[in-house]
Design an enzyme around this catalytic site. Structure first.
Site, PDB file in Angstrom:
ATOM      1  N   ASP A  53     -53.115 -10.574  68.162  1.00  0.00           N
ATOM      2  CA  ASP A  53     -51.874 -10.636  68.917  1.00  0.00           C
ATOM      3  C   ASP A  53     -51.079 -11.878  68.534  1.00  0.00           C
ATOM      4  O   ASP A  53     -51.485 -12.997  68.791  1.00  0.00           O
ATOM      5  CB  ASP A  53     -52.206 -10.640  70.414  1.00  0.00           C
ATOM      6  CG  ASP A  53     -50.933 -10.741  71.222  1.00  0.00           C
ATOM      7  OD1 ASP A  53     -49.864 -10.389  70.672  1.00  0.00           O
ATOM      8  OD2 ASP A  53     -51.013 -11.185  72.373  1.00  0.00           O
ATOM      9  N   ASP A 366     -77.639  28.043  30.627  1.00  0.00           N
ATOM     10  CA  ASP A 366     -76.277  27.672  31.024  1.00  0.00           C
ATOM     11  C   ASP A 366     -75.323  28.848  30.805  1.00  0.00           C
ATOM     12  O   ASP A 366     -75.728  30.019  30.700  1.00  0.00           O
ATOM     13  CB  ASP A 366     -75.855  26.406  30.249  1.00  0.00           C
ATOM     14  CG  ASP A 366     -74.890  25.528  31.029  1.00  0.00           C
ATOM     15  OD1 ASP A 366     -73.693  25.879  31.058  1.00  0.00           O
ATOM     16  OD2 ASP A 366     -75.313  24.522  31.611  1.00  0.00           O
ATOM     17  N   ASP A 367     -74.068  28.564  30.704  1.00  0.00           N
ATOM     18  CA  ASP A 367     -72.973  29.535  30.630  1.00  0.00           C
ATOM     19  C   ASP A 367     -73.201  30.561  29.506  1.00  0.00           C
ATOM     20  O   ASP A 367     -73.704  30.220  28.434  1.00  0.00           O
ATOM     21  CB  ASP A 367     -71.694  28.724  30.336  1.00  0.00           C
ATOM     22  CG  ASP A 367     -70.434  29.508  30.559  1.00  0.00           C
ATOM     23  OD1 ASP A 367     -70.521  30.712  30.837  1.00  0.00           O
ATOM     24  OD2 ASP A 367     -69.356  28.889  30.461  1.00  0.00           O
ATOM     25  N   ARG A 443     -58.722  26.972  30.941  1.00  0.00           N
ATOM     26  CA  ARG A 443     -59.950  27.470  30.307  1.00  0.00           C
ATOM     27  C   ARG A 443     -60.021  29.000  30.461  1.00  0.00           C
ATOM     28  O   ARG A 443     -61.085  29.564  30.717  1.00  0.00           O
ATOM     29  CB  ARG A 443     -61.179  26.818  30.919  1.00  0.00           C
ATOM     30  CG  ARG A 443     -62.336  26.678  29.937  1.00  0.00           C
ATOM     31  CD  ARG A 443     -63.631  26.350  30.641  1.00  0.00           C
ATOM     32  NE  ARG A 443     -64.677  26.045  29.680  1.00  0.00           N
ATOM     33  CZ  ARG A 443     -65.951  26.236  29.897  1.00  0.00           C
ATOM     34  NH1 ARG A 443     -66.387  26.712  31.041  1.00  0.00           N
ATOM     35  NH2 ARG A 443     -66.840  25.929  28.973  1.00  0.00           N
ATOM     36  N   LYS A 476     -77.466  25.833  38.676  1.00  0.00           N
ATOM     37  CA  LYS A 476     -76.397  24.873  38.369  1.00  0.00           C
ATOM     38  C   LYS A 476     -75.088  25.539  38.780  1.00  0.00           C
ATOM     39  O   LYS A 476     -74.714  26.568  38.215  1.00  0.00           O
ATOM     40  CB  LYS A 476     -76.417  24.555  36.879  1.00  0.00           C
ATOM     41  CG  LYS A 476     -75.309  23.611  36.419  1.00  0.00           C
ATOM     42  CD  LYS A 476     -75.479  23.282  34.942  1.00  0.00           C
ATOM     43  CE  LYS A 476     -74.345  22.465  34.386  1.00  0.00           C
ATOM     44  NZ  LYS A 476     -74.470  22.270  32.930  1.00  0.00           N
ATOM     45  N   TRP A 477     -74.413  24.970  39.759  1.00  0.00           N
ATOM     46  CA  TRP A 477     -73.198  25.573  40.344  1.00  0.00           C
ATOM     47  C   TRP A 477     -71.994  24.819  39.777  1.00  0.00           C
ATOM     48  O   TRP A 477     -71.696  23.714  40.193  1.00  0.00           O
ATOM     49  CB  TRP A 477     -73.266  25.431  41.858  1.00  0.00           C
ATOM     50  CG  TRP A 477     -72.156  26.062  42.630  1.00  0.00           C
ATOM     51  CD1 TRP A 477     -70.817  25.817  42.527  1.00  0.00           C
ATOM     52  CD2 TRP A 477     -72.283  27.032  43.672  1.00  0.00           C
ATOM     53  NE1 TRP A 477     -70.123  26.565  43.428  1.00  0.00           N
ATOM     54  CE2 TRP A 477     -70.987  27.319  44.146  1.00  0.00           C
ATOM     55  CE3 TRP A 477     -73.375  27.683  44.262  1.00  0.00           C
ATOM     56  CZ2 TRP A 477     -70.762  28.220  45.181  1.00  0.00           C
ATOM     57  CZ3 TRP A 477     -73.139  28.578  45.289  1.00  0.00           C
ATOM     58  CH2 TRP A 477     -71.845  28.846  45.740  1.00  0.00           C
ATOM     59  N   ASP A 478     -71.321  25.446  38.833  1.00  0.00           N
ATOM     60  CA  ASP A 478     -70.253  24.789  38.096  1.00  0.00           C
ATOM     61  C   ASP A 478     -68.886  25.155  38.690  1.00  0.00           C
ATOM     62  O   ASP A 478     -68.753  26.110  39.473  1.00  0.00           O
ATOM     63  CB  ASP A 478     -70.342  25.239  36.626  1.00  0.00           C
ATOM     64  CG  ASP A 478     -69.732  24.247  35.649  1.00  0.00           C
ATOM     65  OD1 ASP A 478     -69.045  23.314  36.089  1.00  0.00           O
ATOM     66  OD2 ASP A 478     -69.932  24.437  34.430  1.00  0.00           O
ATOM     67  N   MET A 479     -67.851  24.429  38.301  1.00  0.00           N
ATOM     68  CA  MET A 479     -66.475  24.684  38.758  1.00  0.00           C
ATOM     69  C   MET A 479     -65.560  23.977  37.767  1.00  0.00           C
ATOM     70  O   MET A 479     -65.506  22.757  37.762  1.00  0.00           O
ATOM     71  CB  MET A 479     -66.320  24.100  40.163  1.00  0.00           C
ATOM     72  CG  MET A 479     -65.137  24.533  40.975  1.00  0.00           C
ATOM     73  SD  MET A 479     -63.560  23.897  40.393  1.00  0.00           S
ATOM     74  CE  MET A 479     -62.499  24.405  41.709  1.00  0.00           C
ATOM     75  N   ASP A 548     -70.054  15.284  31.508  1.00  0.00           N
ATOM     76  CA  ASP A 548     -70.437  15.997  30.282  1.00  0.00           C
ATOM     77  C   ASP A 548     -70.722  15.025  29.148  1.00  0.00           C
ATOM     78  O   ASP A 548     -71.210  15.421  28.097  1.00  0.00           O
ATOM     79  CB  ASP A 548     -69.317  16.957  29.858  1.00  0.00           C
ATOM     80  CG  ASP A 548     -69.384  18.257  30.640  1.00  0.00           C
ATOM     81  OD1 ASP A 548     -70.445  18.542  31.225  1.00  0.00           O
ATOM     82  OD2 ASP A 548     -68.369  18.980  30.672  1.00  0.00           O
TER      83      ASP A 548
END
Ligand code: DGJ
Length: 741
Positions: A53, A366-367, A443, A476-479, A548
């Site tokens: 104050d 993987d992918d 992509r 493996k949960w990719d985004m 990566d």
């Protein structure tokens, strides 16, 4: 009892670990922030207001700040009543105005910590002694009510904060900004510390002095992002690894965020964190509530080491959940950089065969295993095994892998759809888009609209059917892309700007359903490397792919910085190929191994094409890692020599009982006739003697008594001499164990 409500003062004192946080309300119900810092004894605290104050009225009972709100240290600043700094909340009332003036109504303390509906959050277990303070405020004209939630654990320096807004009025309002935490700190002599970067260069520490004005970071990409992490800290200018005050906010959220530190005319700092208001609004009908995500606030009086210790303990044990939280994570081999899309059953089996000789525990496919995905331009959404590549299907392949002694893991990118997919052809409106506009592909893919329940149900069913079809132990949960043309075909025009947040809530719901349906599966999140490495996702998946970029030189900084907030068990890290696929550097296997085994360890190269010599070296690395894995993943972590300030880096892990340690030193650039380097360790027992062995040792050197014995006191104060290292990016590593001889 970590929360005290003073009966003779309108003061709340939250005390956790060595930290106190104090707030109070004025006679007219304004909520003031009084203190955040080293723990205070429980005493009358109202006089703290004199620090804030400017009229030197050391009695809150006589202060109401009417007409001078901008002098008040606020806990939940409103808009339009004289505080011209950043408000915690902005709404648009039905009459088109936006003034809000929240006043205290009531408060209560509840034991434990309530879950936040639909959102990830730190949780308390029985026996933790956690308490939650709820403070209720109201904007009387609109009857908007706010509940501020604060949780403290008696033994932790962290404070969990969030906000719930309820529309108790009769007319809808539109939320245009909603902070989860806003705190006014009574000085500005700080550096901000943030984690910024890019793909392949995630989370570099940025440290910069605060100036009058604003410093902000954000993501507007729909994910927390490669570019900025949802983390901001204020550190004393001279705060370092082991001393000085640091105040940090970490957001338990994975979507668009905004964080700001602003210094105003009186030299105080407002620290703010919440959902990014850019392209966000939320229509709150009468009777509805909106729950903002959680912010974890940590104060450390012992520099960055103390800060990380608090985050590691909390996130490792009270954010991560499930059967894998406390279990050593398997050593993986992932085929991505070994084969990219060009593989078949035989190739994967060859890699698994070599992996089994090395002692690796899980093979991750993987992918590229589904639809007709020979490159990145098709099949996302069609989660059915490609029989051209996998004639025996996933089940056949998984059983072969199991036969070789490894468990089987699989890659998915559940939130995506390729325009060239059966899913997209059947449901072209299931992606995030704005009708009549281009759907920007990144992509070659679009983002599924997870704000829609039918889309979520479809993906849960598709994933479940794959996970039930074969013995899959890891996912493996990719985004791999951000959100563009953000809109949903299922939302009314007035709700389009809710899409990004609803998408994030939808992702959380799908993750909750899938992970709880498959509780034995280890889930690792990933987002084009580390674009969603945040506390929100760690609630669903206890580890994440960090970047990566597997070049250990790059990883020195990435992992060092990531460790500010996250424990090693959460940091996915692999030995990559040499020359490295991202930086093209040629790097020694020893250093690739030493850097990669400072987290959730694995390999990502074509093991079926390695020399016998390299395979033998990897076998020793794997055996060594097995011996130190518990310390790495569940011990205490010490940053020793920063890769930011020199051409070297060092760090160590110490078991909680201080009987064992694992330390790594990396010399980045070779110098002829370099001076002798001594490395001072940390966290050891100064009264114990340690048996120290350099190099990857599976226990035999320890058993044979090679190496040397040195006292913990000497190792920490005088240090041990690092052997001469010849060549760039060479390393030394040591295993230490309390000597019984
Ligand atoms: C991005 C990830 O970060 C990589 O590890 C790999 O899984 C690719 N996606 C596959 O498309």
């Amino acid at each position: 009892m970590p929360i005290y409500i003073h009966h003779d003062e309108p003061v709340f004192h939250l005390k956790g670990g060595n930290t106190s946080y104090v707030l109070a309300y004025t006679p007219t119900g304004l909520l003031a922030h009084l203190y955040w810092g080293p723990a205070l004894s429980d005493q009358p605290l109202l006089s703290l207001i004199s620090h804030a104050d400017r009229r030197f009225t050391p009695d809150l009972r006589a202060v109401d700040f009417q007409g001078c709100r901008e002098q008040m240290p606020c806990e939940f600043p409103s808009l339009g009543t004289g505080d011209f700094r950043l408000p915690a909340i902005e709404v648009l009332h039905a009459d088109g105005s936006s003034v809000v003036d929240f006043r205290y109504i009531s408060s209560r303390i509840i034991p434990g910590k309530p879950a936040l509906e639909g959102l990830p959050a730190v949780y308390a277990e029985d026996g933790d002694g956690a308490e939650t303070l709820e403070i209720f405020l109201e904007d009387a004209p609109s009857r908007l009510r706010v509940c501020l939630l604060y949780t403290v654990f008696p033994a932790s320096d962290a404070l969990m904060r969030s906000v719930r807004l309820e529309n108790a009025g009769v007319r809808a309002v539109r939320i245009e900004r909603m902070a989860s935490a806003s705190v006014d700190i009574g000085r500005s002599s700080f550096d901000t510390i943030t984690l910024s970067g890019s793909w392949g260069r995630e989370r570099r520490i940025d440290r910069t002095p605060l100036r009058p004005g604003t410093f902000s970071i954000e993501s507007a990409r729909g994910v927390s992002s490669h570019q900025f992490s949802p983390f901001i800290a204020l550190a004393d200018h001279d705060a370092n690894e082991t001393s000085g005050s640091v105040f940090a906010l970490s957001f338990v959220y994975s979507g668009n965020f905004f964080a700001e530190a602003s210094v105003e005319q009186f030299g105080t700092t407002r620290l703010h964190m919440g959902i990014n208001p850019r392209d966000f609004s939320w229509l709150l009908e009468s009777g509805e509530t909106f729950q903002a995500p959680e912010v974890v606030m940590v104060h450390s009086a012992s520099g960055l080491r103390g800060l990380s210790k608090t985050f590691h303990a909390l996130y490792g044990k009270r954010l991560a959940r499930g059967s894998w939280r406390d279990r050593e994570r398997p050593i993986l081999v992932n085929n991505w950089e070994a084969t990219y899309f060009d593989f078949n059953q035989e190739k994967i089996t060859d890699i698994a065969r070599a992996a089994s000789r090395v002692g690796i525990e899980t093979l991750v496919l993987d992918d590229g295993w589904f639809g007709h995905r020979d490159k990145d331009d098709s099949s996302l959404g069609d989660w059915v095994a490609d029989r051209r590549k996998l004639p025996d299907g996933l089940d056949g392949l998984a059983r072969r892998i199991n036969y070789l002694g490894l468990t089987f893991g699989l890659w998915f990118e559940p939130e995506m759809v390729s325009p060239d997919s059966d899913l997209y052809r059947a449901h072209p409106d299931w992606c995030i888009h704005v009708s009549g506009r281009l759907r920007t592909e990144m992509r070659n893919q679009l983002v599924l609209d997870f704000s829609r329940s039918e889309v979520r149900d479809h993906i849960v069913a598709a994933l479940s059917s794959v996970l039930e079809s074969a013995p899959i132990a890891y996912v493996k949960w990719d985004m791999n892309r951000g959100l563009t043309e953000v809109g949903s075909a299922a939302l009314a025009p007035g709700r389009q700007r809710e899409t990004a947040h609803r998408y994030c809530l939808g992702v959380y719901e799908v993750m909750e359903r899938v992970t709880s349906r498959f509780p034995k599966v280890l889930f690792e999140s990933c987002s084009s490397g580390g674009a969603r490495f945040d506390a929100g996702l760690m609630y669903y998946m206890p580890q994440a792919w960090t970047s990566d970029d597997m070049d250990p030189l790059e990883r020195l900084k990435i992992q060092w910085s990531t460790s500010l907030v996250f424990p090693a068990s959460m940091i996915g890290t692999h030995v990559g190929t040499s020359p490295n696929h991202t930086t093209h550097r040629t790097l020694p296997l020893k250093t690739r191994g030493a850097v990669a085994m400072s987290g959730a360890f694995g390999y990502e190269l074509d093991l079926s094409r390695q020399t016998e010599e390299d395979l033998a070296a990897m076998r020793v690395q794997v055996a060594f890692f097995r011996a130190v894995r518990t310390i790495v993943q569940f011990g205490d972590f010490y940053r020793l020599v920063s890769p930011y300030s020199s051409d070297e880096a060092a760090w160590s892990f110490v078991s909680p009982d201080k009987r064992e340690s694992f330390a790594v030193y990396v010399r980045v650039r070779h110098e002829p006739n370099a001076p002798v380097v001594t490395l001072r360790l940390a966290g050891l027992d100064s009264g114990s003697m340690y048996h120290v062995v350099e190099g990857f040792d599976d226990g035999l050197a320890m058993a044979r008594g090679t190496g040397f014995v040195m006292g913990g006191d000497l190792l920490m104060k005088a240090g041990m001499v690092v052997p001469c290292l010849s060549g760039d990016m060479q390393c030394a590593l040591w295993r230490l164990r309390v000597s019984t001889g």
